[in-house]
Enzyme design. Structure first.
Site, PDB file in Angstrom:
ATOM      1  N   GLN A  25     -25.929  31.620 -16.790  1.00 15.24           N
ATOM      2  CA  GLN A  25     -24.552  31.287 -16.415  1.00 15.24           C
ATOM      3  C   GLN A  25     -23.595  32.302 -17.028  1.00 15.24           C
ATOM      4  O   GLN A  25     -23.532  32.438 -18.257  1.00 15.24           O
ATOM      5  CB  GLN A  25     -24.223  29.879 -16.907  1.00 15.24           C
ATOM      6  CG  GLN A  25     -22.780  29.452 -16.706  1.00 15.24           C
ATOM      7  CD  GLN A  25     -22.473  28.199 -17.510  1.00 15.24           C
ATOM      8  OE1 GLN A  25     -23.189  27.852 -18.434  1.00 15.24           O
ATOM      9  NE2 GLN A  25     -21.400  27.527 -17.161  1.00 15.24           N
ATOM     10  N   SER A  59     -18.187  32.074 -19.733  1.00 19.06           N
ATOM     11  CA  SER A  59     -17.340  32.337 -20.903  1.00 19.06           C
ATOM     12  C   SER A  59     -17.204  33.831 -21.185  1.00 19.06           C
ATOM     13  O   SER A  59     -18.117  34.615 -20.923  1.00 19.06           O
ATOM     14  CB  SER A  59     -17.922  31.649 -22.143  1.00 19.06           C
ATOM     15  OG  SER A  59     -17.882  30.251 -22.009  1.00 19.06           O
ATOM     16  N   SER A  70     -27.016  31.797 -22.397  1.00 19.00           N
ATOM     17  CA  SER A  70     -28.410  31.406 -22.605  1.00 19.00           C
ATOM     18  C   SER A  70     -29.286  31.976 -21.497  1.00 19.00           C
ATOM     19  O   SER A  70     -28.870  32.034 -20.338  1.00 19.00           O
ATOM     20  CB  SER A  70     -28.535  29.881 -22.609  1.00 19.00           C
ATOM     21  OG  SER A  70     -27.703  29.301 -23.569  1.00 19.00           O
ATOM     22  N   GLU A 127     -23.335  20.393 -15.660  1.00 17.45           N
ATOM     23  CA  GLU A 127     -23.796  20.861 -16.970  1.00 17.45           C
ATOM     24  C   GLU A 127     -23.612  19.777 -18.026  1.00 17.45           C
ATOM     25  O   GLU A 127     -24.498  19.549 -18.858  1.00 17.45           O
ATOM     26  CB  GLU A 127     -23.027  22.117 -17.379  1.00 17.45           C
ATOM     27  CG  GLU A 127     -23.412  22.627 -18.765  1.00 17.45           C
ATOM     28  CD  GLU A 127     -22.574  23.807 -19.214  1.00 17.45           C
ATOM     29  OE1 GLU A 127     -23.061  24.593 -20.038  1.00 17.45           O
ATOM     30  OE2 GLU A 127     -21.425  23.934 -18.756  1.00 17.45           O
ATOM     31  N   GLU A 173     -12.705  19.709 -27.796  1.00 16.72           N
ATOM     32  CA  GLU A 173     -11.260  19.604 -27.598  1.00 16.72           C
ATOM     33  C   GLU A 173     -10.914  19.544 -26.110  1.00 16.72           C
ATOM     34  O   GLU A 173     -10.090  18.731 -25.673  1.00 16.72           O
ATOM     35  CB  GLU A 173     -10.554  20.786 -28.268  1.00 16.72           C
ATOM     36  CG  GLU A 173     -10.610  20.790 -29.781  1.00 16.72           C
ATOM     37  CD  GLU A 173     -11.955  21.247 -30.340  1.00 16.72           C
ATOM     38  OE1 GLU A 173     -12.177  21.103 -31.543  1.00 16.72           O
ATOM     39  OE2 GLU A 173     -12.787  21.757 -29.549  1.00 16.72           O
TER      40      GLU A 173
END
Length: 392
Positions: free
Chosen positions: A111, A114, A146, A229, A362
């Site tokens: 993936q 980020s 990952s 996910e 958060e």
């Protein structure tokens, strides 16, 4: 509608024609073609349009026969995130191309979401995708990836329109990780291992035929991926005293020396919370049988992360100086994450990442507040501003 009895009969008929002790890959390919891979998927794509909850019936029959599985722990991103995204947003050609080798494990997925400057605020990502005829040229950097060192394919979100607001100028692609313009570097973690990677995309050319969803629809597609996910991370189909609470409970039973009234009270509280979270995850999976993942998965993932960190910390306190030992600091690039088969020090350190991966705690609290509880959203001044005008 297909029921459990029909599926059991279908598995028995399949096993009568295919030797589970024979060639593993051929067996898995045949199981997919027979619609016994993920039974809730459409016919021709590994399924039989059956209710999702009947998957356990099929899996149990194959396990009882000693049949090989598709090693799901090696391709969790592919099975839990890429596959449902391709099924929902992909074209017929994309589904036919990607789903079968994904399920059999022939092609591993990762993936690319980020970035160093876009972690919690994913919509701020800066990786660019520029249209060039029938292709897109992609440049940028991704992080915390990952399986990138093992993957054949990646699900990728990139900015295709810098003039649009940040949530609207994104597009979603399938990226070939074997492309020579894709560079993968290991990231060593606090555990000593390099489970994650950083990925550099240096002018990678991606055909438009590998775009999922419409141009500019990348945020909507990505949200579908992330909902799956969070369910995959926090809502697994597990039994009582599974995971880290089971490890600590066994230590308590096996070693009377660690028992104190205060520790007993904490263990019972954690045990009850772990069981409540497990049952909530089971209920969520039942809801998925009749729909698609929603914001409820964020709550389960949030609870999973907090509990893992509390339980691993409690375990170290319970063990005292024995818990300070760390088995192996060798840098490795593991294919799986094994919380229960490692030492307490590893569990404690690795659990720190649970509140980051799959959406930070958060961000998940915001999701729960706004989408589950219906509270007013935070005031945002950047939603309608072109991305290129945002301060960085």
């Amino acid at each position: 509608m297909t029921d459990a009895a029909e599926l059991r009969a279908a598995v028995r008929d399949f096993l009568a024609e295919h030797d589970p002790g024979g060639d593993r890959l051929e067996f898995l390919r045949a199981r997919f073609d027979a619609g016994l891979a993920w039974v809730n998927y459409p016919a021709g794509l590994g399924g039989r349009d059956a209710p999702r909850e009947l998957q356990t019936v099929v899996d149990a029959e194959f396990a009882a026969a000693g049949a090989p599985d598709n090693a799901p722990s090696r391709n969790g991103i592919g099975l839990g995130m890429a596959a449902p995204t391709i099924l929902r947003f992909g074209t017929d050609e994309q589904r036919a191309r990607y789903l079968r080798p994904l399920w059999t494990g022939e092609e591993i997925w990762c993936q690319l979401f980020s970035e160093p400057g876009a972690g919690s605020d994913l919509a701020a990502l800066a990786t660019r995708a520029v249209r060039d005829g029938d292709d897109w040229i992609v440049d940028g950097q991704k992080v915390w990836t990952s399986f990138a060192h093992k993957a054949k394919w990646a699900i990728l979100v990139a900015r295709s329109d810098p003039d649009a607001p940040k949530h609207k100028g994104l597009s979603y692609f399938v990226c070939d990780m074997t492309d020579p313009d894709v560079e993968v570097r290991p990231l060593r973690q606090i555990t000593g291992e390099a489970e994650f990677n950083e990925v550099f995309l240096n002018g990678v050319r991606i055909p438009d035929s590998q775009r999922l969803g419409e141009i500019g629809q990348g945020w909507q597609v990505a949200m579908g991926t992330l909902m799956n996910e969070r369910v995959a991370i926090g809502g697994g189909n597990t039994g009582r005293e599974s995971g880290m609470i089971g490890v600590v409970a066994r230590e308590w039973r096996d070693d009377p020396e660690v028992r104190t009234p205060g520790a007993h009270d904490r263990l019972l509280r954690l045990w009850v919370e772990a069981e409540a979270t497990r049952l909530t995850g089971q209920r969520l999976r039942q809801q998925l049988a009749v729909g698609t993942p929603g914001p409820e998965g964020s709550a389960v993932k949030l609870a999973f992360s907090r509990l893992n960190q509390e339980i691993s910390g409690f375990e170290l306190e319970l063990l005292g100086e024995q818990g300070l030992a760390y088995g192996d600091w060798t840098q490795r690039r593991p294919e799986t994450v094994d919380f229960t088969g490692r030492d307490p020090g590893y569990r404690y350190l690795r659990a720190k990442g649970n509140s980051i991966e799959g959406g930070t705690s958060e961000v998940l609290r915001n999701v729960i507040a706004e989408r589950v509880l219906g509270l007013p959203p935070e005031i945002r001044t950047d939603k309608d501003v072109p991305w290129k005008e945002l301060p960085r």
